[in-house]
Write a protein that holds these residues in place. Structure first.
Motif, PDB file in Angstrom:
ATOM      1  N   LYS A 117      25.442  17.744 -31.520  1.00 17.87           N
ATOM      2  CA  LYS A 117      24.786  18.850 -31.128  1.00 17.87           C
ATOM      3  C   LYS A 117      25.946  20.054 -31.317  1.00 17.87           C
ATOM      4  CE  LYS A 117      21.147  16.595 -28.755  1.00 17.87           C
ATOM      5  NZ  LYS A 117      19.992  17.122 -27.221  1.00 17.87           N
ATOM      6  N   GLU A 118      27.083  19.896 -31.390  1.00 18.18           N
ATOM      7  CA  GLU A 118      28.325  20.842 -31.841  1.00 18.18           C
ATOM      8  C   GLU A 118      29.141  20.916 -32.685  1.00 18.18           C
ATOM      9  OE1 GLU A 118      28.104  23.261 -29.471  1.00 18.18           O
ATOM     10  OE2 GLU A 118      26.584  22.168 -28.001  1.00 18.18           O
ATOM     11  N   ASN A 119      29.793  21.539 -32.819  1.00 17.12           N
ATOM     12  CA  ASN A 119      30.586  21.432 -34.113  1.00 17.12           C
ATOM     13  C   ASN A 119      31.884  20.599 -33.560  1.00 17.12           C
ATOM     14  OD1 ASN A 119      29.075  22.873 -35.951  1.00 17.12           O
ATOM     15  ND2 ASN A 119      30.667  24.457 -35.939  1.00 17.12           N
ATOM     16  N   LEU A 120      32.671  20.399 -33.865  1.00 18.69           N
ATOM     17  CA  LEU A 120      33.379  19.491 -33.826  1.00 18.69           C
ATOM     18  C   LEU A 120      35.104  20.843 -33.528  1.00 18.69           C
ATOM     19  CD1 LEU A 120      34.450  16.292 -35.943  1.00 18.69           C
ATOM     20  CD2 LEU A 120      34.068  16.236 -33.818  1.00 18.69           C
ATOM     21  N   CYS A 121      35.022  21.586 -34.175  1.00 18.33           N
ATOM     22  CA  CYS A 121      35.723  22.953 -33.685  1.00 18.33           C
ATOM     23  C   CYS A 121      35.269  23.244 -32.473  1.00 18.33           C
ATOM     24  CB  CYS A 121      35.723  23.621 -34.971  1.00 18.33           C
ATOM     25  SG  CYS A 121      36.882  25.366 -34.693  1.00 18.33           S
ATOM     26  N   GLY A 122      36.299  23.605 -31.700  1.00 20.19           N
ATOM     27  CA  GLY A 122      36.332  24.301 -30.482  1.00 20.19           C
ATOM     28  C   GLY A 122      35.382  23.445 -29.562  1.00 20.19           C
ATOM     29  N   SER A 123      35.096  21.865 -29.965  1.00 20.12           N
ATOM     30  CA  SER A 123      34.277  20.559 -28.980  1.00 20.12           C
ATOM     31  C   SER A 123      35.369  20.160 -28.337  1.00 20.12           C
ATOM     32  CB  SER A 123      33.752  19.688 -29.821  1.00 20.12           C
ATOM     33  OG  SER A 123      34.309  19.232 -30.131  1.00 20.12           O
ATOM     34  N   ARG A 124      35.100  20.374 -27.023  1.00 20.02           N
ATOM     35  CA  ARG A 124      36.358  19.050 -26.222  1.00 20.02           C
ATOM     36  C   ARG A 124      35.683  17.920 -26.513  1.00 20.02           C
ATOM     37  NH1 ARG A 124      37.527  20.448 -20.578  1.00 20.02           N
ATOM     38  NH2 ARG A 124      39.164  19.172 -20.904  1.00 20.02           N
ATOM     39  N   CYS A 125      36.733  17.611 -26.749  1.00 24.47           N
ATOM     40  CA  CYS A 125      36.582  15.665 -27.528  1.00 24.47           C
ATOM     41  C   CYS A 125      37.396  14.921 -26.119  1.00 24.47           C
ATOM     42  CB  CYS A 125      37.061  15.488 -28.422  1.00 24.47           C
ATOM     43  SG  CYS A 125      35.967  16.455 -29.565  1.00 24.47           S
ATOM     44  N   LEU A 126      37.360  13.474 -25.858  1.00 21.27           N
ATOM     45  CA  LEU A 126      37.853  12.827 -24.833  1.00 21.27           C
ATOM     46  C   LEU A 126      38.257  11.298 -25.949  1.00 21.27           C
ATOM     47  CD1 LEU A 126      39.140  12.008 -22.168  1.00 21.27           C
ATOM     48  CD2 LEU A 126      37.108  10.702 -21.420  1.00 21.27           C
ATOM     49  N   VAL A 127      40.064  11.030 -26.034  1.00 19.36           N
ATOM     50  CA  VAL A 127      39.663   9.890 -26.901  1.00 19.36           C
ATOM     51  C   VAL A 127      40.200   8.771 -25.877  1.00 19.36           C
ATOM     52  CG1 VAL A 127      41.011   8.589 -28.152  1.00 19.36           C
ATOM     53  CG2 VAL A 127      40.175  10.795 -29.162  1.00 19.36           C
ATOM     54  N   CYS A 128      39.487   7.776 -25.501  1.00 18.65           N
ATOM     55  CA  CYS A 128      40.580   6.852 -24.926  1.00 18.65           C
ATOM     56  C   CYS A 128      41.138   5.724 -25.199  1.00 18.65           C
ATOM     57  CB  CYS A 128      38.938   6.122 -23.925  1.00 18.65           C
ATOM     58  SG  CYS A 128      37.691   7.568 -23.341  1.00 18.65           S
ATOM     59  N   GLY A 129      42.455   5.619 -25.035  1.00 18.91           N
ATOM     60  CA  GLY A 129      43.231   4.508 -25.745  1.00 18.91           C
ATOM     61  C   GLY A 129      43.681   5.254 -27.273  1.00 18.91           C
ATOM     62  N   PHE A 130      45.299   4.990 -26.738  1.00 19.27           N
ATOM     63  CA  PHE A 130      45.772   5.383 -27.736  1.00 19.27           C
ATOM     64  C   PHE A 130      46.466   4.650 -28.266  1.00 19.27           C
ATOM     65  CE2 PHE A 130      49.042   8.293 -29.557  1.00 19.27           C
ATOM     66  CZ  PHE A 130      48.521   9.641 -29.531  1.00 19.27           C
ATOM     67  N   GLY A 131      45.831   4.038 -29.112  1.00 17.66           N
ATOM     68  CA  GLY A 131      46.321   2.174 -29.965  1.00 17.66           C
ATOM     69  C   GLY A 131      46.384   2.793 -31.287  1.00 17.66           C
ATOM     70  N   ARG A 132      46.405   1.520 -32.669  1.00 15.90           N
ATOM     71  CA  ARG A 132      46.473   2.358 -33.717  1.00 15.90           C
ATOM     72  C   ARG A 132      45.505   2.912 -33.940  1.00 15.90           C
ATOM     73  NH1 ARG A 132      47.482  -3.350 -34.300  1.00 15.90           N
ATOM     74  NH2 ARG A 132      49.559  -3.987 -34.820  1.00 15.90           N
ATOM     75  N   CYS A 133      44.185   2.200 -33.445  1.00 14.81           N
ATOM     76  CA  CYS A 133      42.534   3.588 -34.144  1.00 14.81           C
ATOM     77  C   CYS A 133      42.738   5.301 -33.512  1.00 14.81           C
ATOM     78  CB  CYS A 133      41.506   2.953 -33.540  1.00 14.81           C
ATOM     79  SG  CYS A 133      41.370   1.593 -34.685  1.00 14.81           S
ATOM     80  N   GLY A 134      42.966   4.423 -32.123  1.00  9.64           N
ATOM     81  CA  GLY A 134      43.377   5.680 -31.051  1.00  9.64           C
ATOM     82  C   GLY A 134      43.776   6.858 -31.228  1.00  9.64           C
ATOM     83  N   SER A 135      45.234   6.461 -32.057  1.00 10.05           N
ATOM     84  CA  SER A 135      46.095   7.481 -32.308  1.00 10.05           C
ATOM     85  C   SER A 135      45.530   8.996 -33.433  1.00 10.05           C
ATOM     86  CB  SER A 135      47.184   6.964 -32.680  1.00 10.05           C
ATOM     87  OG  SER A 135      47.199   5.725 -33.862  1.00 10.05           O
ATOM     88  N   ARG A 136      45.211   7.840 -34.504  1.00 16.62           N
ATOM     89  CA  ARG A 136      44.667   8.498 -36.203  1.00 16.62           C
ATOM     90  C   ARG A 136      43.188   9.293 -35.612  1.00 16.62           C
ATOM     91  NH1 ARG A 136      48.125   4.612 -36.031  1.00 16.62           N
ATOM     92  NH2 ARG A 136      49.378   4.451 -37.943  1.00 16.62           N
ATOM     93  N   ILE A 137      41.880   8.523 -34.530  1.00 19.70           N
ATOM     94  CA  ILE A 137      41.083   9.791 -34.106  1.00 19.70           C
ATOM     95  C   ILE A 137      41.038  11.172 -33.636  1.00 19.70           C
ATOM     96  CG2 ILE A 137      38.955   9.652 -32.972  1.00 19.70           C
ATOM     97  CD1 ILE A 137      39.341   6.490 -33.355  1.00 19.70           C
ATOM     98  N   ALA A 138      42.759  10.362 -32.183  1.00 22.52           N
ATOM     99  CA  ALA A 138      42.983  12.083 -32.124  1.00 22.52           C
ATOM    100  C   ALA A 138      43.873  13.222 -32.705  1.00 22.52           C
ATOM    101  CB  ALA A 138      44.204  11.466 -30.486  1.00 22.52           C
ATOM    102  N   GLU A 139      44.832  12.388 -33.861  1.00 20.40           N
ATOM    103  CA  GLU A 139      45.043  13.136 -34.293  1.00 20.40           C
ATOM    104  C   GLU A 139      44.126  13.842 -35.743  1.00 20.40           C
ATOM    105  OE1 GLU A 139      49.189  10.181 -35.864  1.00 20.40           O
ATOM    106  OE2 GLU A 139      47.611  10.558 -37.555  1.00 20.40           O
ATOM    107  N   ARG A 140      43.249  13.220 -36.275  1.00 18.29           N
ATOM    108  CA  ARG A 140      41.990  13.642 -36.846  1.00 18.29           C
ATOM    109  C   ARG A 140      41.049  14.815 -36.088  1.00 18.29           C
ATOM    110  NH1 ARG A 140      44.279  10.522 -38.784  1.00 18.29           N
ATOM    111  NH2 ARG A 140      44.620  10.057 -41.470  1.00 18.29           N
TER     112      ARG A 140
END
Length: 259
Positions: A117-140
């Motif tokens: 319901k919000e823009n990604l820009c400026g929103s607070r996001c939590l990524v659980c796990g920093f493996g192959r997928c988690g790391s790329r998701i966090a970067e993007r």
């Protein structure tokens, strides 16, 4: 290059593209509805339903065949050995998991944009796990100018998390976020955790197996939550299929030379 015969199971767009790519490379590729498995050099099962399909077709398989899929369990390995067939896990081939993670990350952005319901820009996001997928998701997500935290207990990953533009968190309050992406295959988001989330939060679960988010409890709380298997097949089917086709041809050539 030798011409091989492939039988393609599954009806998602990635499998359709895979069939087309193999045909364009000079091979014979048929949909499962068109023939019996016994006439083919290799069987191509869909991701992420490899084990389900294997269970349905195992009686049709013949010795010497190769079955391609992903995340084969020990029971499948035992059955394959008994039937004298070979199973090949795409995700264990060099570079495949890394390339697949790129498509997964882009798919998560698409899912988030549609569901939030919000823009990604400026929103607070939590990524659980920093493996192959988690790391790329966090970067993007960070590239979209979101405020990204990564819940990751391994302290040695802290520097990599910060290099991705995110903040390392050994603990995280789920109530602080508009978007939560889970990649950890453990029941992290159950009653107590979910009761602390914002009502307008969007939770996307990528974890394998039974996932890490209790969707029934999310529904009871009115939280937008979704399991997200097979994202490459939905958002980048041609790119995902090319990755698989390269693995298939390399594997078939290696085995042919060994005969």
């Amino acid at each position: 290059m030798k011409q091989f015969r492939f039988l393609v199971y599954g009806k998602d767009e990635r499998q359709r593209c895979l069939k087309e790519i193999l045909e364009n490379r000079g091979h014979v590729a048929k949909n499962a509805e068109e023939s019996s498995a016994g006439f083919f050099d290799a069987i191509l099962l869909p991701l992420p339903e490899t084990e389900t399909f294997f269970g349905k077709i195992k009686e049709e398989l013949v010795p010497g065949q190769i079955v391609f899929g992903a995340n084969f369990g020990q029971s499948v390995a035992c059955q394959a050995k008994e039937k004298k067939i070979t199973v090949v896990d795409y995700m264990k081939a060099d570079g495949v998991a890394e390339k697949n993670a790129v498509s997964v990350a882009e798919g998560i952005l698409a899912e988030a944009i549609c569901a939030m319901k919000e823009n990604l820009c400026g929103s607070r996001c939590l990524v659980c796990g920093f493996g192959r997928c988690g790391s790329r998701i966090a970067e993007r997500l960070a590239a979209c100018q979101a405020d990204v935290d990564v819940f990751e207990k391994e302290d040695q990953k802290r520097q990599a998390v910060e290099a991705a533009g995110a903040t390392w968190r050994p603990h995280a309050d789920p109530g602080a976020y508009e978007l939560i992406v889970n990649t950890v295959p453990q029941p992290l988001f159950t009653g107590q955790m979910l009761s602390r989330c914002k009502k307008e939060v969007c939770i996307l679960d990528l974890a394998s197996g039974n996932g890490g988010v209790n969707l029934e409890i999310c529904k009871a709380y009115g939280i937008c939550a979704k399991r997200c298997p097979g994202l490459p097949a939905r958002y980048a089917p041609k790119a995902a299929a090319k990755i698989l086709a390269d693995v298939i041809e390399k594997e078939m050539d290696v085995r042919k030379k060994g005969e």
